[in-house]
Design a protein around this motif. Structure first.
Motif, short mmCIF file in Angstrom:
data_model
loop_
_atom_site.label_atom_id
_atom_site.label_comp_id
_atom_site.label_asym_id
_atom_site.label_seq_id
_atom_site.Cartn_x
_atom_site.Cartn_y
_atom_site.Cartn_z
N ASP A 20 -1.49 -12.42 -0.33
CA ASP A 20 -2.64 -11.75 0.47
C ASP A 20 -2.28 -10.15 0.50
N LEU A 21 -1.23 -9.93 -0.46
CA LEU A 21 -0.98 -8.38 -0.71
C LEU A 21 -2.22 -7.48 -1.08
N VAL A 22 -2.97 -7.82 -2.34
CA VAL A 22 -3.91 -7.08 -2.92
C VAL A 22 -5.06 -6.83 -1.89
N ASP A 23 -5.32 -8.05 -1.06
CA ASP A 23 -6.37 -7.82 -0.16
C ASP A 23 -5.73 -6.64 0.85
N ALA A 24 -4.76 -6.98 1.34
CA ALA A 24 -4.30 -6.03 2.48
C ALA A 24 -4.15 -4.23 1.96
N ILE A 25 -3.95 -4.26 0.77
CA ILE A 25 -3.79 -3.05 0.24
C ILE A 25 -5.34 -2.43 0.58
N ARG A 26 -6.21 -3.29 -0.04
CA ARG A 26 -7.80 -2.92 -0.18
C ARG A 26 -8.09 -2.39 1.16
N GLU A 27 -7.78 -3.37 2.10
CA GLU A 27 -8.35 -3.09 3.58
C GLU A 27 -7.70 -1.87 4.01
N GLY A 40 5.47 -3.67 -7.66
CA GLY A 40 4.72 -3.45 -8.79
C GLY A 40 3.36 -3.46 -8.68
N VAL A 41 2.90 -4.58 -7.61
CA VAL A 41 1.50 -4.83 -7.30
C VAL A 41 1.05 -3.61 -6.49
N VAL A 42 1.87 -2.93 -5.75
CA VAL A 42 1.42 -1.77 -4.92
C VAL A 42 1.12 -0.44 -5.89
N SER A 43 2.03 -0.53 -6.96
CA SER A 43 1.93 0.56 -7.96
C SER A 43 0.65 0.33 -8.81
N VAL A 44 0.29 -0.77 -9.23
CA VAL A 44 -0.87 -1.17 -10.00
C VAL A 44 -1.94 -0.77 -9.24
N CYS A 45 -2.05 -1.08 -7.85
CA CYS A 45 -3.31 -0.71 -6.95
C CYS A 45 -3.30 0.55 -6.50
N ARG A 46 -2.43 1.29 -6.72
CA ARG A 46 -2.51 2.73 -6.17
C ARG A 46 -2.38 3.78 -7.54
N LYS A 59 4.59 6.60 -14.34
CA LYS A 59 3.50 6.77 -13.22
C LYS A 59 2.57 5.48 -12.94
N GLY A 60 2.76 4.44 -13.74
CA GLY A 60 2.22 3.10 -13.51
C GLY A 60 0.93 3.15 -14.21
N LEU A 61 0.39 4.28 -15.20
CA LEU A 61 -0.90 4.29 -15.69
C LEU A 61 -0.92 3.42 -16.91
N GLY A 62 0.03 3.35 -17.60
CA GLY A 62 -0.01 2.52 -18.91
C GLY A 62 -0.76 1.06 -18.60
N PHE A 63 -0.25 0.53 -17.67
CA PHE A 63 -0.80 -0.96 -17.26
C PHE A 63 -2.21 -0.72 -17.05
N LYS A 64 -2.69 0.49 -16.13
CA LYS A 64 -4.00 0.25 -15.66
C LYS A 64 -4.69 0.91 -16.93
N SER A 65 -4.19 1.44 -17.85
CA SER A 65 -5.16 1.94 -19.13
C SER A 65 -6.06 0.78 -19.76
N VAL A 66 -5.52 -0.33 -19.49
CA VAL A 66 -6.35 -1.70 -20.09
C VAL A 66 -7.79 -1.82 -19.34
N GLY A 81 8.16 7.81 -3.30
CA GLY A 81 6.66 7.97 -3.21
C GLY A 81 5.87 6.74 -2.91
N LEU A 82 6.88 5.42 -2.80
CA LEU A 82 6.05 4.27 -2.60
C LEU A 82 5.62 4.00 -1.16
N GLY A 83 6.26 4.55 -0.15
CA GLY A 83 5.87 4.49 1.17
C GLY A 83 5.80 2.97 1.55
N GLU A 84 5.11 2.46 2.43
CA GLU A 84 4.93 1.39 3.27
C GLU A 84 4.63 0.39 2.12
N THR A 85 5.15 -0.81 1.99
CA THR A 85 5.04 -1.84 1.12
C THR A 85 4.52 -3.06 1.78
N LEU A 86 4.06 -3.00 3.16
CA LEU A 86 3.31 -4.18 3.73
C LEU A 86 4.07 -5.46 3.87
N ASP A 87 5.20 -5.18 4.16
CA ASP A 87 6.33 -6.00 4.26
C ASP A 87 5.79 -7.18 5.22
#
Length: 141
Positions: free
Chosen positions: A59-66, A31-37, A123-130, A47-53
């Motif tokens: 540290d997940l959000v920072d890792a996605i950003r990097e 879910g965190v990956v989805s909100v970030c992408r 598509k995860g856009l509902g949450f991002k709409s905020v 379509g989720l691909g790598e989840t940075l296991d």
């Protein structure tokens, strides 16, 4: 007999904020990956691909950003492509924040065990709409 948990939803409007609370599904790593992408959903495996296991949860959000910054450094055209796509999506969803939140609420109120295919969001856009109405949304567990 299985006990059915009543699902509730709270909307509260104050002078400073709009609060929306529910007892829906908890955020997990996917879910965190989805909100970030853009256009990813934790509701399906597609379509989720790598989840940075190998990265700890905190540290997940920072890792996605990097990881995204590394892609942009390697391929500067990707940055423009993503910016164009974001502008198109923002235009398509402009003015829909309340509608998207209501759709999220409908999903959150669905009976436990409801198939992802039967939920509105995909598509995860509902949450991002905020982000259209707030530059500082908060998620509280």
């Amino acid at each position: 007999m299985t006990e059915r948990r009543q699902r509730t939803l709270l909307f509260r409007v104050t002078d400073e904020a709009l609060y929306v609370a529910n007892f829906g599904r908890r955020f997990d790593r996917r879910g965190v990956v989805s909100v970030c992408r853009e256009n990813l959903s934790a509701k399906t495996d597609r379509g989720l691909g790598e989840t940075l296991d190998d990265v700890q949860d905190r540290d997940l959000v920072d890792a996605i950003r990097e990881r995204r910054l590394a892609v942009y450094k390697m391929d500067r055209d990707q940055l423009q492509e993503d910016a164009n796509h974001e502008q198109e999506t923002s235009s398509d969803y402009a003015g829909r924040s309340l509608w998207e939140l209501l759709q999220n609420a409908d999903d959150a109120l669905a009976p436990a065990g409801t198939s992802s295919a039967d939920l509105i969001g995909a598509k995860g856009l509902g949450f991002k709409s905020v982000l259209e109405i707030s530059d500082r949304p908060g998620v509280v567990a």
